[in-house]
Design a protein around this motif. Structure first.
Motif, PDB file in Angstrom:
ATOM      1  N   GLU A   1      66.888 -31.272  21.931  1.00  0.00           N
ATOM      2  CA  GLU A   1      65.925 -30.209  21.625  1.00  0.00           C
ATOM      3  C   GLU A   1      65.255 -29.737  22.911  1.00  0.00           C
ATOM      4  O   GLU A   1      65.177 -30.488  23.884  1.00  0.00           O
ATOM      5  CB  GLU A   1      64.815 -30.746  20.710  1.00  0.00           C
ATOM      6  N   PRO A   2      64.753 -28.519  22.905  1.00  0.00           N
ATOM      7  CA  PRO A   2      63.996 -28.067  24.085  1.00  0.00           C
ATOM      8  C   PRO A   2      62.613 -28.716  24.118  1.00  0.00           C
ATOM      9  O   PRO A   2      62.148 -29.224  23.099  1.00  0.00           O
ATOM     10  CB  PRO A   2      63.866 -26.558  23.864  1.00  0.00           C
ATOM     11  N   PHE A   3      61.939 -28.714  25.293  1.00  0.00           N
ATOM     12  CA  PHE A   3      60.534 -29.121  25.383  1.00  0.00           C
ATOM     13  C   PHE A   3      59.753 -28.205  24.454  1.00  0.00           C
ATOM     14  O   PHE A   3      59.926 -26.986  24.509  1.00  0.00           O
ATOM     15  CB  PHE A   3      60.016 -28.913  26.816  1.00  0.00           C
ATOM     16  N   ARG A   4      58.905 -28.781  23.619  1.00  0.00           N
ATOM     17  CA  ARG A   4      58.174 -27.942  22.675  1.00  0.00           C
ATOM     18  C   ARG A   4      56.667 -28.015  22.914  1.00  0.00           C
ATOM     19  O   ARG A   4      56.094 -29.102  22.960  1.00  0.00           O
ATOM     20  CB  ARG A   4      58.464 -28.365  21.241  1.00  0.00           C
ATOM     21  N   ALA A   5      56.046 -26.862  23.052  1.00  0.00           N
ATOM     22  CA  ALA A   5      54.597 -26.742  23.166  1.00  0.00           C
ATOM     23  C   ALA A   5      54.285 -25.272  22.964  1.00  0.00           C
ATOM     24  O   ALA A   5      55.135 -24.420  23.223  1.00  0.00           O
ATOM     25  CB  ALA A   5      54.112 -27.194  24.543  1.00  0.00           C
TER      26      ALA A   5
ATOM     27  N   ILE B   1      53.996 -32.892  29.131  1.00  0.00           N
ATOM     28  CA  ILE B   1      53.513 -32.012  28.068  1.00  0.00           C
ATOM     29  C   ILE B   1      54.422 -32.129  26.850  1.00  0.00           C
ATOM     30  O   ILE B   1      53.966 -32.181  25.709  1.00  0.00           O
ATOM     31  CB  ILE B   1      53.447 -30.563  28.583  1.00  0.00           C
ATOM     32  N   ALA B   2      55.736 -32.186  27.127  1.00  0.00           N
ATOM     33  CA  ALA B   2      56.705 -32.313  26.033  1.00  0.00           C
ATOM     34  C   ALA B   2      56.514 -33.626  25.285  1.00  0.00           C
ATOM     35  O   ALA B   2      56.679 -33.693  24.076  1.00  0.00           O
ATOM     36  CB  ALA B   2      58.126 -32.233  26.584  1.00  0.00           C
ATOM     37  N   ALA B   3      56.136 -34.675  26.021  1.00  0.00           N
ATOM     38  CA  ALA B   3      56.001 -36.003  25.405  1.00  0.00           C
ATOM     39  C   ALA B   3      54.662 -36.170  24.711  1.00  0.00           C
ATOM     40  O   ALA B   3      54.546 -36.961  23.782  1.00  0.00           O
ATOM     41  CB  ALA B   3      56.150 -37.087  26.471  1.00  0.00           C
TER      42      ALA B   3
ATOM     43  N   VAL C   1      64.775 -32.732  25.322  1.00  0.00           N
ATOM     44  CA  VAL C   1      64.366 -33.912  24.572  1.00  0.00           C
ATOM     45  C   VAL C   1      65.593 -34.486  23.871  1.00  0.00           C
ATOM     46  O   VAL C   1      66.237 -33.806  23.085  1.00  0.00           O
ATOM     47  CB  VAL C   1      63.249 -33.545  23.579  1.00  0.00           C
TER      48      VAL C   1
ATOM     49  N   ALA D   1      50.538 -32.004  23.198  1.00  0.00           N
ATOM     50  CA  ALA D   1      51.006 -31.020  24.173  1.00  0.00           C
ATOM     51  C   ALA D   1      49.930 -30.726  25.220  1.00  0.00           C
ATOM     52  O   ALA D   1      49.648 -29.583  25.552  1.00  0.00           O
ATOM     53  CB  ALA D   1      51.463 -29.727  23.483  1.00  0.00           C
TER      54      ALA D   1
END
Ligand code: SF4
Ligand code: FES
Lengths: 254, 213
Positions: free
Chosen positions: A104-108, A170-172, A73, A176
């Motif tokens: 940043e990493p994809f967060r979920a 999912i990241a967006a 991200v 999530a």
């Protein structure tokens, strides 16, 4: 026109999935605007390695926008600010000299950070598995056009099949949710005769798996569609919803 | 029973409950607005509308119980979804940016929802659960809106409702699976128009009552 730019990066650094992470400030000096975003990270990593420091871990493989491995991200945008572009295909010419980039990493909850920007997206594999099999005859390849499929159906299935499983949707998603991903898979397989026989089972299987893996619920924010590097449309989510109603209320599938 | 729980306990099932109950509320709001327009015809017209409405007993009680049940489903399911969605991303992003999908309406659904609930309770206490023996509904309404604070509060609440409807209306069609390039652009625009009709239609009433009554 090639030129060189200087950037300030704030990169998420996290030792492993259980460690607490933090942002590290790094200077990216003399970056050619012809480079891709990942090449820029390569340069930073070379420098870090020569300095005896730990390079930034990030996912990548094909680097030509087809495998779905890359993705971070950038300033709040999965795969960066360009529409319909994976991170590996994002070029540095889209940034200006002096820009500050927060990476940043994809967060979920379903996606664990493995290290730095690398995330475990194996829950997407579990979703695919929950979708089950298709029925196709083995043996010699069938004659072309032996199975009539209208152009419209073929196009819709193909558009859905363009999903590379990167997880940016999912990241967006503010929730999530994995609805665009499974919407794409369900559309791709259920529209075609080879996948139609298992359509109801597949739809229910994927939706239930998604719920148990800890993905959120879709609230039709449409951020997935806006960020998807393959521009998968939310009409695929509507098709999934229709399929779910049919499978739940009008089929014998339990 | 098992398939029932599996269906309506799932993420899509819960959204279907939100969609169907939400559609009913849009129907209710349409009726409510149509009735309220009698205010423009004056206090007597409004009083007689209220009388005719109450002459519909016991049908009215049935509708009220139905609305209450729908509200409970909508609120409980909505809060449940909201809670699950908060849990789905325990570590938040440092930088959040909208890519063009979200709208103010969509981003604030749970909050506008809770505000609407608070407003509905307030509204019922104002005009519904009051002793009406020696007075008329018109008297109650016009006394209330003689207070500018009430006028402001009602207008603010209606703006909140408009934002909720603006996202809720198109979104419920998407949830029910009705999204096609042929008609989705129309539904999307219609949601904005309907939210404006509700916003202006209901929003002007308190102002009108306070200025001209
Ligand atoms: S739908 Fe788009 S964003 Fe989501 S996994 Fe597939 S390609 Fe990536
Ligand atoms: S590395 Fe394969 S899509 Fe980006």
């Amino acid at each position: 026109m090639t030129k060189n730019i200087n950037l300030t990066l704030k990169v998420w650094r996290q030792k492993n999935s259980s460690a607490a992470g933090n942002f590290e400030r790094l200077e990216a000096k003399d970056i050619s605007t012809d480079m891709s975003f990942l090449e820029m990270l390569d340069i930073i990593n070379e420098k870090l390695t020569l300095e005896g420091k730990e390079p930034i871990a990030f996912d990548h493989d094909c680097r030509e926008g087809i495998c779905g491995q890359c993705g971070s991200v950038i300033n709040g945008r999965p795969h960066g600010p360009e529409k319909g572009t994976t991170l590996c295909q994002l070029h540095m010419r889209h940034f200006a000299d002096g820009d500050e980039l927060v990476i940043e990493p994809f967060r979920a909850r379903a996606f664990k950070v493995v290290k730095d920007l690398a995330v475990d997206r194996s829950p997407l594999d579990q979703l695919i598995q929950a979708g089950g099999y298709i029925s196709a005859n083995t043996g010699a390849a069938p004659d072309a056009n032996a199975l009539p499929i209208s152009k419209e159906t073929a196009e819709m299935a193909f558009d859905a099949a363009a999903c590379i499983g990167c997880g940016a949707c999912i990241a967006a998603c503010p929730n999530a949710s994995a609805m665009l991903f499974i919407g794409a898979k369900v559309s791709h397989l259920n529209l075609l005769p080879q996948g139609k026989s298992e359509a109801d089972k597949r739809t229910l299987g994927m939706v239930r798996k998604m719920d148990t893996l800890g993905f959120g619920n879709c609230t039709n924010e449409r951020e997935c569609e806006a960020e998807c590097p393959k521009e998968i449309s939310i009409t695929n989510i509507a098709r999934l919803n229709r399929g779910f109603i049919k499978a739940s209320l009008f089929s014998s599938e339990k | 029973m098992n398939w029932f729980v599996a269906t309506f306990g799932s993420s899509i099932g819960k959204k279907l409950l939100m969609a169907v109950t939400g559609l009913c509320f849009i129907g209710f709001l349409t009726g409510h607005l149509a009735g309220n327009l009698t205010i423009y015809a004056g206090g007597d017209a409004f009083n007689s509308y209220a009388e005719h409405l109450h002459a519909l007993e016991p049908f009215l009680t049935v509708v009220e119980i139905a609305l209450l049940s729908l509200a409970i489903i909508h609120i409980v399911t909505g809060l449940w979804l909201f809670w699950q969605n908060l849990k789905a991303r325990p570590n938040r992003y440092a930088v959040n940016k909208w890519a063009g999908g979200r709208t103010i309406g969509s981003a604030t659904m749970p909050y506008t929802g809770v505000l609407i609930l608070a407003f509905v309770i307030f509204h019922l206490l104002n005009f519904s659960f009051v002793d009406k023996t020696n007075t008329t509904i018109w008297q109650i309404v016009s006394t209330a809106f003689a207070n500018p604070l009430y006028v402001l509060l009602y207008i603010a609440a209606i703006v909140v409702v408009a934002f909720h409807v603006r996202h809720g209306l198109w979104s419920l069609f998407q949830t029910l699976g009705a999204n096609h390039p042929k008609y989705m652009p129309f539904i999307f625009k219609a949601s904005i128009v309907v939210s404006l009709i509700f916003g202006i239609g209901f929003g002007l009433l308190p102002l009108y009552v306070s200025l001209f009554a």
